[in-house]
Structure formats: C-alpha cells, structure tokens
Design a protein around this motif. Structure first.
Motif: not given
Ligand SMILES: *Cc1c(COP(=O)(O)O)cnc(C)c1O
Length: 249
Positions: A77-104
C-alpha cells in the motif's frame, strides 16, 4: 490498478517482471473480483495506492481487507499522500496482516523530494528479506541529517499540512466556479483532479500563462482530466485568476 502512479509499471519493466493491470471502477475504487480473478501462480505483488495518484481518492478499506485476506502474496500500500488524508495509516494494521507492506515518503507532505528518502513498514519476516537483498550501502549521511532536522520540527510540518488542507478546500470551491471545469473529484491528497471540456487546449493556455499543471488525459478513465497541485495561497489565487481569464476563450 490504473489510473495510478506510473512507477510500478516502469520498475517492473526495467526488471523484466510481467505487469498485469486491472482498471479501477466507479469513483476510482477497486474491482476486487476482477483483481482476484487476474491472480495466478506467478502473481507475487499487488500495488495499491491510497490516496491514489492522480485521482486523489482513498481506496475503501473493506476492499483492501478482502484482498489482503484472499491473496496469497504481498500487498504494497503506497501511502505517499497519507498525511493529507482523513484516514488512519495502514501501518496500524501490520500486526493483523503478515503480507502487508506500507510505503511512505518524505517527498510530499514533508516537502523534501530532493533528499530521496522513503520508508517501508512490514512484518519482521518481510523486512529481514528486504535487508538481505538490499545493497550494502545505506541512506547517505546528508539525507539523514536533513531528514532528522525536518522530523524534529514536526509541529511545523503539521501546521503546513493543516494550511494546505484549508487551501485545498478553498481551491476546490473556486475550481467549481470555472465554466470549462465539468467536475472536480473528491480528494484526500495535495492535488485536485478535474474533468474539463478540452484538456489539451486548457493545458496549453495555462502553459502560455506560466502555469504548469499535469495533463492526465492519456491515463485510462481520465479522458480530459487535469491535475492541479495545491500551491501557496498566492499561487492558488494566480491560478484561479488565470483560469477565469482563459475561460473566456
Ligand atoms: C511521489 C510519489 C511517490 C514517491 O516518490 P519518491 O519521491 O520516490 O519518494 C510514491 N508514490 C506515489 C503515488 C507518488 O505520487
């Protein structure tokens, strides 16, 4: 998952990796069934950009969750623009999903594209593999120093982001009054995508007035679209004044 950021395809091509594409659907959201139907035994990575570039929207969490739990591979999940968004980052879900990579990146909200610094967040297993395959050379010292200085003034960064978001709302309202702009898309990024009467013509008129924007019309589903980056208050004013004057021709 076009229309999206072009670099995934470029990097796949330069590494001789097959790249499959599945178009976004209504409101630039994921077509989960179509994506899962394209997955085969060779599919290793799926790139999801949220907020997406050039469309600006966040991708619905439910759809991403479905792909994360159905796909037997890595989702980036490419979060280059996450700082401008209302939503929470997917970094908060890393424990749940072992197959997740988040980039910022520090290239957008932090305004430091020139230092070339980004971040990757993932499970210990994934990070240890990335550590094995990365070159032995680390982030250069000059980049580290500049990045540290900037991160230590986090409060300023947050003030700039708040200001940008209020400028974004103002700019959006004003764009909606321009007669050749038929639609402006909801955005959670630092830019606004709009549909116009004739993108090539309007792009050229803006260039002639010293304003460079992005003409995204060659991207699928983006016919006659232009992307405006939110600028400073005075840049945005100049843009609107120019749009008003070219709207007469
Ligand atoms: C700008 C951007 C990046 C990262 O840019 P870098 O300068 O290479 O960090 C990543 N993804 C998207 C969607 C972008 O727009």
């Amino acid at each position: 998952l076009p229309p999206t950021y072009g670099m995934y395809k470029v990097l796949a091509n330069t590494n001789a990796i097959e790249n499959k594409e599945v178009l976004l659907v209504d409101d630039f959201q994921l077509d989960v069934n179509a994506i899962l139907a394209e997955v085969d035994a060779n599919t290793k990575l799926i790139f999801i950009c949220s907020p997406n570039n050039p469309t600006g929207n966040l991708i619905a969490s439910k759809a991403i969750e479905t792909i994360l739990s159905s796909f037997n591979g890595i989702i980036v999940i490419d979060e280059a623009y996450i700082d401008f968004a209302e939503a929470e980052s997917w970094t908060t879900r890393l424990q749940e999903f072992q197959n997740l990579i988040v980039t910022q990146t520090l290239s957008k909200a932090y305004g430091m594209a020139g230092i070339r610094l980004g971040m990757c967040f993932a499970s210990k297993e994934i990070i240890s593999i990335l550590n094995k395959i990365k070159p032995p050379y680390n982030v250069n010292v000059l980049t580290q120093q500049v990045a540290l200085k900037r991160i230590l003034e986090e409060e300023n960064v947050q003030l700039e982001i708040t200001k940008l978001i209020s400028e974004r709302e103002k700019l959006m309202n004003q764009l909606n009054t321009i007669n050749f702009i038929n639609h402006s898309y909801k955005t959670d990024a630092n830019f606004i995508l709009v549909k116009v009467d004739d993108a090539n013509k309007r792009y050229k008129q803006l260039i002639e007035n010293g304003i460079v924007i992005r003409n995204r019309s060659t991207q699928p589903l983006c016919e006659n679209t232009l992307r405006f980056t939110v600028g400073t208050a005075s840049e945005n004013e100049k843009l609107i004044t120019t749009l008003k004057s070219i709207s007469k021709s």
